[in-house]
Design a protein around this motif. Structure first.
Motif, PDB file in Angstrom:
ATOM      1  N   ALA A 149       0.833  -1.212   0.000  1.00 45.25           N
ATOM      2  CA  ALA A 149       0.000   0.000   0.000  1.00 45.25           C
ATOM      3  C   ALA A 149       0.864   1.256   0.000  1.00 45.25           C
ATOM      4  O   ALA A 149       0.559   2.225  -0.705  1.00 45.25           O
ATOM      5  CB  ALA A 149      -0.932  -0.009   1.206  1.00 45.25           C
ATOM      6  N   ALA A 156      -6.663   7.705  -2.999  1.00 43.73           N
ATOM      7  CA  ALA A 156      -6.544   6.263  -3.219  1.00 43.73           C
ATOM      8  C   ALA A 156      -6.678   5.976  -4.709  1.00 43.73           C
ATOM      9  O   ALA A 156      -7.703   6.266  -5.310  1.00 43.73           O
ATOM     10  CB  ALA A 156      -7.612   5.524  -2.444  1.00 43.73           C
ATOM     11  N   LEU A 161      -4.620   0.921  -5.486  1.00 44.02           N
ATOM     12  CA  LEU A 161      -4.668   0.843  -4.034  1.00 44.02           C
ATOM     13  C   LEU A 161      -6.024   0.306  -3.568  1.00 44.02           C
ATOM     14  O   LEU A 161      -6.094  -0.535  -2.664  1.00 44.02           O
ATOM     15  CB  LEU A 161      -4.383   2.213  -3.408  1.00 44.02           C
ATOM     16  CG  LEU A 161      -4.298   2.269  -1.886  1.00 44.02           C
ATOM     17  CD1 LEU A 161      -3.277   1.280  -1.347  1.00 44.02           C
ATOM     18  CD2 LEU A 161      -3.950   3.678  -1.438  1.00 44.02           C
ATOM     19  N   LEU A 208      -6.009  -3.382  -4.155  1.00 42.75           N
ATOM     20  CA  LEU A 208      -5.221  -4.079  -3.132  1.00 42.75           C
ATOM     21  C   LEU A 208      -6.038  -4.269  -1.858  1.00 42.75           C
ATOM     22  O   LEU A 208      -6.042  -5.356  -1.281  1.00 42.75           O
ATOM     23  CB  LEU A 208      -3.938  -3.310  -2.822  1.00 42.75           C
ATOM     24  CG  LEU A 208      -3.085  -3.905  -1.701  1.00 42.75           C
ATOM     25  CD1 LEU A 208      -2.470  -5.231  -2.130  1.00 42.75           C
ATOM     26  CD2 LEU A 208      -2.016  -2.934  -1.263  1.00 42.75           C
ATOM     27  N   VAL A 209      -6.729  -3.230  -1.442  1.00 40.70           N
ATOM     28  CA  VAL A 209      -7.546  -3.322  -0.229  1.00 40.70           C
ATOM     29  C   VAL A 209      -8.637  -4.382  -0.409  1.00 40.70           C
ATOM     30  O   VAL A 209      -8.872  -5.206   0.478  1.00 40.70           O
ATOM     31  CB  VAL A 209      -8.146  -1.951   0.141  1.00 40.70           C
ATOM     32  CG1 VAL A 209      -9.180  -2.082   1.243  1.00 40.70           C
ATOM     33  CG2 VAL A 209      -7.045  -0.987   0.544  1.00 40.70           C
TER      34      VAL A 209
END
Length: 183
Positions: free
Chosen positions: A107, A118, A122, A125-126
């Motif tokens: 991150a 964001a 990103l 990824l979360v």
């Protein structure tokens, strides 16, 4: 909540029962924590052996085509893709605690390209980290084993189905929202 339980126990004359339950609960919590710590140590050690033997790199290369599709903006950044791959690998092994620092590093690397906002990568990824597919749900299996389950891994088909569905829906939603907000 604890104070209300103690007060209710004292008011109903069951103070000794509340005290006994508190002692029993703390003992069970320590046993559960030790059992989970043992399983985490085992799989974190396996992950370290994989890293040192080069298997982690091979897994990273195996995951690369899929990760390039999910993270097209960072596909050329080798260090970021390695961090994402390490995070995904740890999640595949069900090592949520070990995956956390790897996810934070990924991150950080993704955030340097879009400070203060964001990026799509990103957000992806979360989503992937939160809804990850778990091939070996070590934490759940260790909790089941600690509670006396004879076959703690008999949940594998259900875990595979549920985690595959959740990550699939999460990825679709992430891609859809990225298109909606871009237009």
């Amino acid at each position: 909540m604890i104070m209300i339980s103690i007060l209710c126990g004292l008011a109903t004359g069951r103070g000794p029962d509340v005290a006994a339950a508190a002692v029993e609960g703390t003992s069970a919590a320590v046993q559960l924590a030790l059992s989970i710590a043992g399983m985490l140590c085992l799989w974190t050690g396996v992950m370290e052996v994989m890293r040192q033997s080069g298997l982690a790199d091979k897994l990273s290369r195996l995951l690369a085509p899929v990760l390039r599709l999910l993270f097209p903006q960072t596909a050329q950044d080798r260090s970021t893709m390695d961090s994402i791959s390490a995070n995904v690998s740890a999640n595949l092994l069900g090592l949520g605690s070990a995956a956390t620092p790897l996810g934070l590093e990924a991150a950080r690397q993704l955030a340097r390209n879009s400070p203060g906002t964001a990026s799509d990568s990103l957000c992806m990824l979360v989503v992937c980290n939160t809804a990850s597919i778990q091939l070996i749900p070590t934490t759940v299996a260790s909790v089941r084993a600690a509670e006396g389950c004879a076959a703690p891994f008999d949940i594998l088909p259900a875990v595979w189905l549920a985690s595959s569905l959740s990550v699939g829906v999460g990825i679709l939603a992430c891609k859809l929202f990225a298109k909606v907000w871009r237009d």
